[in-house]
Write a protein that holds these residues in place. Sequence first.
Motif: not given
Length: 326
Positions: A199, A202-203, A205-206, A213-215, A231, A234, A238
């Motif tokens: 996470n 991803a966080f 990147l988001l 990419e985060a998705d 998760t 976030n 997305c």
Amino acid sequence: MKAKDVLIGAFSTLVVTVIGGVCVYYATKEPELKSRELLTYSTRSSGDFAGDKERVAFTSISISNRGGRAANNVAASIEFKTNVIKDLSTDIASGTEESRNVTPEKATLKYPKLLPGEVITVDLLLSAPSTPSVSIRSDESLAVSEIALDERAEKRSEINKASSFIVPLSAFLFSLLIPIFYWRAKKSGMTEVLVSDKNNAAFLLLHNGLINEADEILSESVKSGRYDAYTLSNLALCKALKKEHDKAQAFMKAAKHKKRSGHAAAVIAFNDCIMSFLADKRPDAISSIRAAMRLSPKEIKKYCELSVHLDGCRSDADFVAILSGS
């Protein structure tokens, strides 16, 4: 207390006990001497004697190999601060080669090999009582004094005695503290942080605009069975940014399904704030960011500074006032 808490406490106690036992074992075990050399030395003074014309003193130095392997190219240096050496003799095993260089101030002795258990005694006749500086080395090691060796053994014994009491006690106390810690961590939302490693990536990147990419990372996490608040919320954001509104609402509903508290609840409110701004629901967005700041002000303020999705809100007076703590 739930069965899960009991299991966590029991497992933690087991881990602490095992780690403590291993530490005690390595701290107190006797050195393994069979596979290496161990050069030691000791110094003994026999006193001094004064005659009519001169005064003499006697000092004896023992050099030994207490290891299980021969020491090669042993060199012993015996040095005094003043010129006191009058004579030197050695007591060595038959067949042992020796070379020496003796001056009134310093004696250097060399031996090609010192076998396990072999002892060399160096007797010195001095013109006055004096304490020598002794240095002995081989190709692989430096000699240690017998006094230092005895002190290490005594220290290991003391550690062993203390640990026989401390380790079981610490394990018992730890078993009591773990359920309490787990309960407090669970209440504050820390347990969800501990299980949400992907996470974090991803966080970042988001909130730096890399939505696809985060998705992908978050979707894979959910497919693998992850259901923590971070998760799910976030991933909801997305989907909202990708205009998949039905999925966004579904994931946010899932994130809120279980009662959250502490930082986990703050992250849900933070993501809710951005989703509300995207949907032109400003009052809801302001309410959400206010709730997030109340729960975790320091971290949420950092998130707001990081997120590119809040660039359009930075001129909003209420939003700015909440972040500044006004």
